[in-house]
Write an enzyme that holds these catalytic residues in place. Structure first.
Site, PDB file in Angstrom:
ATOM      1  N   HIS A  26       0.811   5.067  -2.184  1.00 37.54           N
ATOM      2  CA  HIS A  26       0.859   5.970  -3.053  1.00 37.54           C
ATOM      3  C   HIS A  26       2.003   6.872  -4.039  1.00 37.54           C
ATOM      4  O   HIS A  26       2.202   7.119  -3.074  1.00 37.54           O
ATOM      5  CB  HIS A  26      -0.344   6.856  -2.693  1.00 37.54           C
ATOM      6  CG  HIS A  26      -2.096   6.323  -1.907  1.00 37.54           C
ATOM      7  ND1 HIS A  26      -2.646   5.177  -2.711  1.00 37.54           N
ATOM      8  CD2 HIS A  26      -1.843   5.820  -0.908  1.00 37.54           C
ATOM      9  CE1 HIS A  26      -3.140   4.360  -2.515  1.00 37.54           C
ATOM     10  NE2 HIS A  26      -3.587   5.361  -1.042  1.00 37.54           N
ATOM     11  N   TYR A  50     -12.326   8.022   4.926  1.00 45.38           N
ATOM     12  CA  TYR A  50     -11.374   6.341   4.772  1.00 45.38           C
ATOM     13  C   TYR A  50     -11.996   5.081   5.586  1.00 45.38           C
ATOM     14  O   TYR A  50     -11.534   4.169   5.276  1.00 45.38           O
ATOM     15  CB  TYR A  50      -9.894   6.862   5.075  1.00 45.38           C
ATOM     16  CG  TYR A  50      -9.058   6.949   3.610  1.00 45.38           C
ATOM     17  CD1 TYR A  50      -9.648   8.232   2.825  1.00 45.38           C
ATOM     18  CD2 TYR A  50      -7.937   7.445   3.869  1.00 45.38           C
ATOM     19  CE1 TYR A  50      -9.122   8.967   1.856  1.00 45.38           C
ATOM     20  CE2 TYR A  50      -6.916   7.282   2.927  1.00 45.38           C
ATOM     21  CZ  TYR A  50      -7.415   8.971   1.911  1.00 45.38           C
ATOM     22  OH  TYR A  50      -6.840   9.684   0.674  1.00 45.38           O
ATOM     23  N   HIS A  74       0.820  -1.237  -0.020  1.00 41.70           N
ATOM     24  CA  HIS A  74      -0.495   0.156   0.528  1.00 41.70           C
ATOM     25  C   HIS A  74       0.731   1.137  -0.047  1.00 41.70           C
ATOM     26  O   HIS A  74       1.520   1.837   0.451  1.00 41.70           O
ATOM     27  CB  HIS A  74      -0.756  -0.235   1.322  1.00 41.70           C
ATOM     28  CG  HIS A  74      -2.298   1.205   1.367  1.00 41.70           C
ATOM     29  ND1 HIS A  74      -2.730   1.360   2.103  1.00 41.70           N
ATOM     30  CD2 HIS A  74      -2.095   1.946   0.623  1.00 41.70           C
ATOM     31  CE1 HIS A  74      -3.649   2.486   1.707  1.00 41.70           C
ATOM     32  NE2 HIS A  74      -3.254   2.692   0.937  1.00 41.70           N
ATOM     33  N   GLU A  85       1.638   2.445   3.778  1.00 33.42           N
ATOM     34  CA  GLU A  85       0.715   3.592   3.005  1.00 33.42           C
ATOM     35  C   GLU A  85       1.801   5.115   3.304  1.00 33.42           C
ATOM     36  O   GLU A  85       1.357   6.051   3.298  1.00 33.42           O
ATOM     37  CB  GLU A  85      -0.501   4.166   3.431  1.00 33.42           C
ATOM     38  CG  GLU A  85      -1.161   4.854   3.013  1.00 33.42           C
ATOM     39  CD  GLU A  85      -2.761   5.165   3.076  1.00 33.42           C
ATOM     40  OE1 GLU A  85      -3.560   6.002   2.231  1.00 33.42           O
ATOM     41  OE2 GLU A  85      -2.397   5.110   4.566  1.00 33.42           O
TER      42      GLU A  85
END
Length: 346
Positions: A8, A193, A6, A283
């Site tokens: 981004h 989220y 995960h 993340e």
């Protein structure tokens, strides 16, 4: 190998956001619309990663990040289906370039061109392009393209089935991931989220989607939202609804990541959720970028938490760090660079 499922591209060069702002301005004044994709040089991409994601890979001892466009930036509630397709293609093409520059550090997952009220069949073309032509291994699926108003059918509705049929045919999973919130009641990363994660799980619990798609796979991020903490509640609801036990009903198809930013939360996750259903993730660089004053380490340095969980065996850690990701993202097997991935050079 340690696979972070995960990540981004939150540090993309500023030209990407400038393109997006021109695109949004063009919704009111077409003369403002960009006529071409943003011009971003390879060196700009390198600089944006070397000081952030690659730096943290080195420092934290992780090897490979499954990488996708910035979740908050997907903005499916903005514009229309054409807007979303153009924006998704630009973002996905940039992720492809990242993975071409650093094939041993990043593997790509795509943003889908979703738009409120538009059937998800509209996303199939871009999903196929990314998987079949660009070598992506999965997608991010927004269960609420409206940005906090939940105007589309539940993700278990047949409205979504054409997309799922394609995912099965391509053998790719989806990470459930909302985007920004345009509802002032829901803070994006602190509420929306986690709402999206928890809501998706409950929709799965009350449906027969995995009877229809027995090989379909989803990852619920952020540790599953509220789910692990309330596992007893969900077991009880399933029982009261005369549903099968959760292991039988969901756990062949639904997985959880470790984007939980404190030790007690990770300890709970590993006690409640079977190890076979947990994928390592951080993340980073993402929702929480600061250092925890109680530990002196970054909140999102989740490898530290996994390493400190009492009672995890070497086999457990292998599954969390690598084995489960390879099972869920089965197209990783076709990536030669994944087999030889090594930590970014210091």
């Amino acid at each position: 190998m340690i696979i972070d499922c995960h990540g981004h591209y939150t540090t993309a060069p500023k030209e990407l956001e400038a393109y997006r702002q021109r695109q949004i301005a063009g919704l009111k004044d077409p003369s403002q619309s960009p006529s071409e994709a943003p011009k971003i040089a390879d060196d700009q991409i390198r600089e944006s990663l070397e000081k952030a994601q690659l730096k943290f890979q080195r420092e934290r001892g992780t090897d490979l990040t499954i990488f996708s466009p910035r979740a908050m930036g997907m903005g499916h509630h903005i514009g229309n289906a054409v807007t979303s397709l153009q924006w998704s293609q630009v973002c996905n093409d940039l992720i492809y370039r990242v993975c071409q520059l650093y094939p041993e550090n990043f593997v790509a997952v795509c943003q889908l061109p979703q738009s409120p009220g538009v059937p998800p069949v509209n996303c199939i073309g871009e999903l196929k392009r990314c998987v079949e032509e660009l070598g992506f291994v999965g997608c991010n699926l927004n269960p609420d393209p409206s940005g906090g108003h939940w105007s589309d059918p539940p993700i278990t509705d047949r409205f979504w089935y054409p997309l799922y049929e394609t995912m099965v045919d391509l053998d790719v999973p989806a990470m459930i991931h909302v985007s920004g919130s345009c509802n002032p009641n829901f803070h994006a990363t602190g509420a929306h989220y986690l709402n999206g994660d928890t809501t998706a799980f409950m929709q799965f619990l009350t449906s027969d989607i995995f009877r229809d798609f027995p090989t379909l796979k989803f990852i619920i991020p952020h540790g599953g939202g509220a789910v692990p903490y309330h596992w007893g509640r969900y077991r009880g609801i399933a029982q009261d609804l005369k549903r099968p036990p959760l292991g039988e009903l969901l756990l062949r198809n639904v997985f959880f990541d470790t984007c939980v930013y404190h030790q007690a939360g990770i300890d709970l996750l590993t006690k409640v959720i079977p190890i076979d259903n947990i994928l390592f993730a951080s993340e980073m660089v993402g929702a929480v970028k600061s250092i925890d004053p109680e530990t002196g380490h970054y909140f999102d340095d989740t490898k530290r938490y996994i390493d400190a969980v009492p009672g995890l065996t070497d086999e457990d850690k292998y599954k969390i760090y690598e084995g489960n990701a390879r099972n869920v993202y089965s197209r990783l097997k076709a990536k030669p660079s994944v087999g030889r991935a090594s930590r970014a050079t210091l």
